[in-house]
Write an enzyme that holds these catalytic residues in place. Structure first.
Site, short mmCIF file in Angstrom:
data_model
loop_
_atom_site.label_atom_id
_atom_site.label_comp_id
_atom_site.label_asym_id
_atom_site.label_seq_id
_atom_site.Cartn_x
_atom_site.Cartn_y
_atom_site.Cartn_z
N HIS A 39 -1.40 -5.18 12.43
CA HIS A 39 -2.35 -6.23 12.05
C HIS A 39 -2.14 -7.52 12.83
CE1 HIS A 39 -2.54 -4.28 7.74
NE2 HIS A 39 -3.01 -3.49 8.68
N GLU A 67 0.84 -1.20 0.00
CA GLU A 67 0.00 0.00 0.00
C GLU A 67 0.88 1.25 0.00
OE1 GLU A 67 -3.69 -2.12 2.34
OE2 GLU A 67 -1.92 -1.40 3.43
N ASN A 113 -5.58 -5.65 4.41
CA ASN A 113 -5.76 -5.23 5.79
C ASN A 113 -6.91 -6.03 6.38
OD1 ASN A 113 -4.91 -3.01 3.92
ND2 ASN A 113 -4.33 -2.10 5.87
#
Length: 536
Positions: free
Chosen positions: A475, A390, A514
């Site tokens: 995460h 990203e 994500n």
């Protein structure tokens, strides 16, 4: 009396169970001789308790309360109400105690400069472990991770789905469960006019570099209100997303965090109560099958001001991976939840998170950068392991000709949590060698980008000179995985009416995406079944 009630009037199974639970409480109270003593109601009893207020918790609370179930939400952090006139959140480059959870220095992952701050119950926490190479970021406030995350909500990659979630048809995710989340927490791709603005030049440059290197250009779902961001650009509302605000919350409300959709919708039913600054310490199942929670009430300096007991019939342990593992493993060690199986604490992963900075680029990327990431590079055919990177902002207000990327790599290595009674911590075990596959994949990705576009891997200023930010994660996933520690709907094995639907239920990896949207969507799937079958 209960038999008589059933004969005289038909009542639902859920109401019958509640009456039975309350009767169980009454039988534990002492009697004074033969005198009939009135039984006072248990003010701390709830039909359901939800621990936490992040994605799994907020979904659980909304669906419980919509089903008419009186529910209590316990959140360790503080409630920060979005109000642009009061600016409840700290700014990034002028931080104060509201920024960081009970630390005297800020903890942002990229900058080499940190700021001294007063100790306060701020929104962003980083948990460090002496037993692990990995450090975990989390949100500690009402709304949990949704207040401090980057608002990126991409779909899981379909080519990887069946390997990790074979019990759910991916078409059901696309056609039902992802849209169900969208109906409450809205998300969308960036509108073209915003992408074309000077604040997203860095994203446009990144997309061109991605195309030049033969990678797939990806537009990310973002859980933000793009109308507010457009008005920021036009100068008609307070600047936030274009003024470095993201990881400490959004003062003008551009971020669609859970405290602004799922949680207030649950409150609006009249069936949700919320206690903030209430940290669950441990759980015990009582002889009457109710769950008793020992809870520490905190003040705004993190000091314990009271110890409380709460009871419930239905308990949702959705405190985020760090909190959930601490609660479950401590409770198992103390004997309160001794029947939890040995899968609890296992199969932890960091979603393959790794960051890198490309420097010495041939072109300007923009001095002013919007803080919401909206684009990504698809590198699923990476020669080492599938990767999605990203395009992150690096908004410090000057032109550096650098691009920061956060990658999510398919990393099969897993860690585990183990409760340490000496320190009263659930320690994480995960070592540096377990990130080697992610480092190699990221190096391949960066090398190909630089070969096609110019630039170099920055190895001096950031990430302690290592070149890669591979020792922290936003995460954390696993520890109470669907189908292992629980059934495929989050019912923890060994107990009835005990559930876990947060990131702990995901097997260490959310398929090069994500995890927030997938956590919420799977929680929606689970809650539909749980309400239908367990609350009749």
């Amino acid at each position: 009396q209960l038999t008589f009630l059933l004969m005289k009037k038909s009542i639902s199974r859920r109401k019958f169970l509640k009456l039975s639970a309350m009767a169980g409480i009454a039988t534990t109270l002492p009697l004074s001789g033969c005198k009939k003593t009135p039984v006072a109601p248990d003010d701390n009893y709830s039909e359901a308790i939800v621990i936490g207020s992040g994605f799994g918790a907020a979904v659980s609370a909304l669906r419980l309360t919509q089903a008419g179930i009186k529910t209590l939400m316990l959140e360790m952090g503080k409630q920060y109400d979005v109000d642009a006139t009061k600016n409840p959140f700290s700014k990034t480059l002028i931080p104060d105690g509201r920024s960081t959870w009970l630390k005297r220095k800020t903890i942002l992952p990229v900058t080499t400069i940190q700021f001294d701050i007063p100790k306060h119950v701020g929104v962003l926490d980083r948990v460090d472990y002496s037993t692990s190479y990995m450090r975990i970021y989390r949100g500690n406030c009402l709304g949990g991770g949704s207040v401090v995350y980057g608002a990126m909500l991409p779909f899981a990659q379909p080519t990887l789905w069946n390997e990790y979630f074979p019990y759910v048809d991916y078409n059901d995710m696309l056609n039902k469960w992802y849209p169900t989340v969208k109906s409450v927490l809205d998300y969308a791709e960036v509108p073209q006019d915003i992408l074309n603005s000077k604040y997203y030049k860095y994203a446009r440059v990144g997309l061109n570099h991605c195309q030049n290197a033969g990678m797939e250009k990806i537009m990310l779902n973002a859980g933000v209100n793009f109308t507010i961001i457009r008005n920021e650009i036009n100068g008609t509302v307070q600047k936030c997303s274009i003024d470095n605000q993201l990881l400490y919350g959004a003062n003008n409300g551009f971020k669609n965090s859970l405290d602004r959709n799922y949680i207030p919708q649950a409150k609006a039913t009249g069936n949700l109560s919320i206690e903030t600054l209430h940290k669950v310490d441990s759980i015990k199942q009582l002889d009457n099958k109710l769950y008793e929670l020992t809870v520490h009430q905190l003040n705004e300096h993190g000091e314990i001001t009271a110890i409380k007991k709460y009871t419930c019939k239905n308990l949702f342990v959705n405190a985020g991976v760090v909190g959930t593992m601490q609660i479950l493993l401590k409770s198992k060690h103390l004997g309160g939840l001794s029947n939890l199986n040995d899968e609890v604490g296992k199969h932890w992963g960091n979603n393959g998170n790794i960051m890198a900075m490309r420097a010495a680029l041939r072109e300007d990327v923009g001095a002013e950068q919007g803080s919401v990431p909206v684009t990504a590079y698809g590198d699923l055919n990476n020669p080492v392991t599938p990767l999605l990177a990203e395009q992150a902002p690096f908004p410090i207000g000057m032109e550096l000709r650098q691009l920061l990327t956060l990658a999510i790599t398919k990393n099969p290595n897993r860690g585990y949590f183990k409760y340490n009674p000496v320190t009263d911590n659930a320690d994480l075990y995960f070592d540096r060698s377990q990130m080697e596959i992610s480092r190699l994949a990221m190096k391949s990705f960066i090398d190909r980008l630089n070969s096609a576009n110019g630039g170099m891997l920055e190895q001096f200023w950031y990430f302690e000179g290592k070149g890669f930010g591979d020792d922290f994660t936003y995460h954390p996933l696993g520890g109470a995985v669907y189908g292992l520690a629980s059934d495929y709907y989050g019912r923890l094995k060994g107990y009835e009416n005990l559930y876990c639907l947060d990131g702990s239920a995901i097997p260490g990896f959310s398929c090069c995406a994500n995890p927030a949207l997938t956590i919420a969507a799977l929680a929606e799937r689970a809650m539909e079944k749980i309400i239908e079958e367990d609350f009749k």
